[in-house]
Design a protein around this motif. Structure first.
Motif, short mmCIF file in Angstrom:
data_model
loop_
_atom_site.label_atom_id
_atom_site.label_comp_id
_atom_site.label_asym_id
_atom_site.label_seq_id
_atom_site.Cartn_x
_atom_site.Cartn_y
_atom_site.Cartn_z
N PHE A 1 0.82 -1.21 0.00
CA PHE A 1 0.00 0.00 0.00
C PHE A 1 0.86 1.26 0.00
N TRP B 1 1.95 1.70 -3.54
CA TRP B 1 0.80 2.21 -4.29
C TRP B 1 0.63 3.72 -4.08
N GLU B 2 0.70 4.16 -2.83
CA GLU B 2 0.55 5.58 -2.50
C GLU B 2 1.66 6.40 -3.16
N CYS C 1 1.27 6.72 -7.02
CA CYS C 1 0.25 7.71 -7.43
C CYS C 1 0.77 9.13 -7.24
N LEU C 2 1.51 9.38 -6.14
CA LEU C 2 2.02 10.72 -5.88
C LEU C 2 3.11 11.11 -6.88
N ASP D 1 -7.26 10.79 -9.98
CA ASP D 1 -8.17 10.01 -9.13
C ASP D 1 -9.17 9.21 -9.96
N ARG E 1 -5.40 7.16 -4.60
CA ARG E 1 -4.43 6.73 -3.60
C ARG E 1 -5.14 5.96 -2.49
N PRO E 2 -4.45 5.01 -1.85
CA PRO E 2 -5.07 4.28 -0.73
C PRO E 2 -5.57 5.21 0.37
N SER E 3 -4.83 6.30 0.63
CA SER E 3 -5.26 7.24 1.66
C SER E 3 -6.59 7.88 1.28
N GLN E 4 -6.78 8.21 -0.01
CA GLN E 4 -8.05 8.77 -0.45
C GLN E 4 -9.19 7.76 -0.29
#
Length: 258
Positions: A20, A23-24, A27-28, A34, A39-42
């Motif tokens: 994860f 993954w984050e 994306c950053l 989106d 992102r996993p945080s989103q």
């Protein structure tokens, strides 16, 4: 032995967290939209914010899945026992089961809707129809592994076919049975969600379909996270029960620390 087991679980948990995190960061660093890959945080923020709204749909999907799963287990055990002990039943039913399992279940959902209308019943029947086959196969395979010599000895001692099935055949199928349960519960979720996306106004499948049409991709992924969490939780439950019921069939690796 206990220390090694803890270290193995720690490594597994660490790799999941690393997945994860990667993954984050991906994306950053790539500036991923989106709409393509949130992102996993989103996804987690969306899940927390929308959880009160998602909860009734989670309950609906879980109840539908478990109802179809229980019916599928009952049907699978009954058919597997019949097929496993009868050559005639094997030759008759097995080709039919293979043919039915080869039909894409998305093609069966409209038939269920035509018969029973949209809602819960098609989802239950879809979950049942997609999860019972691995149970049938594993139960029949477990019964078929009973040694003929053992059956001959039991018959010589006066045991009937029912006695042999109940006292020897069914206990020997337990490892096969629990292996099939862990596969079947995943299939049941697939069937229930598939039906919800086509013919229901409730459930996680319907939420994901609605969110997709509104381009709310984080909510779609939140639904996927919920389904993955439910599937893993039920898998763990069945694994724990399997360890208690079929521990005798599991080879133990005794490690002696020096």
């Amino acid at each position: 032995m206990f220390g090694i087991d803890v270290r193995q679980k720690a490594w597994s948990a660490g790799l999941i967290v690393l997945f994860f995190v990667a993954w984050e960061l991906f994306c950053l660093m790539t500036g991923m939209s989106d709409l393509v890959l949130p992102r996993p945080s989103q996804v987690l923020v969306t899940l927390v914010q929308r959880f009160p709204v998602l909860w009734p749909h989670i309950v609906q999907t879980l109840a539908t899945t478990m109802f179809g799963f229980v019916l599928g287990v009952a049907l699978g055990v009954a058919l597997g026992a019949i097929i496993g002990v009868s050559k005639t039943a094997y030759d008759t039913c097995y080709p039919l089961l293979i043919g039915f399992s080869s039909i894409p279940k998305v093609a069966v959902v409209p038939i269920f809707v035509l018969w029973f209308g949209s809602g819960t019943v098609p989802a239950v029947l879809t979950a049942l129809s997609i999860c019972f086959f691995p149970i049938v196969v594993n139960i029949a395979t477990g019964l078929a592994t009973t040694e003929p010599e053992l059956e001959d000895v039991l018959k010589a001692l006066g045991a009937s076919k029912l006695d042999i099935l109940w006292n020897v055949g069914l206990p020997r199928t337990m490892p096969f049975f629990f292996a099939s349960l862990k596969v079947a519960i995943s299939y049941a979720f697939v069937g229930a969600v598939l039906s919800e996306t086509v013919a229901s106004n409730r459930g996680i499948g319907n939420v994901m379909m609605t969110a997709s049409s509104n381009f709310n991709v984080p909510l779609v992924f939140a639904g996927l996270f919920v389904l993955a969490g439910l599937g893993v939780a039920l898998y763990v439950v069945f694994s724990l029960i399997e360890g208690q019921v079929t521990g005798w069939a599991t080879r133990k690796n005794d490690v002696i620390a020096t």
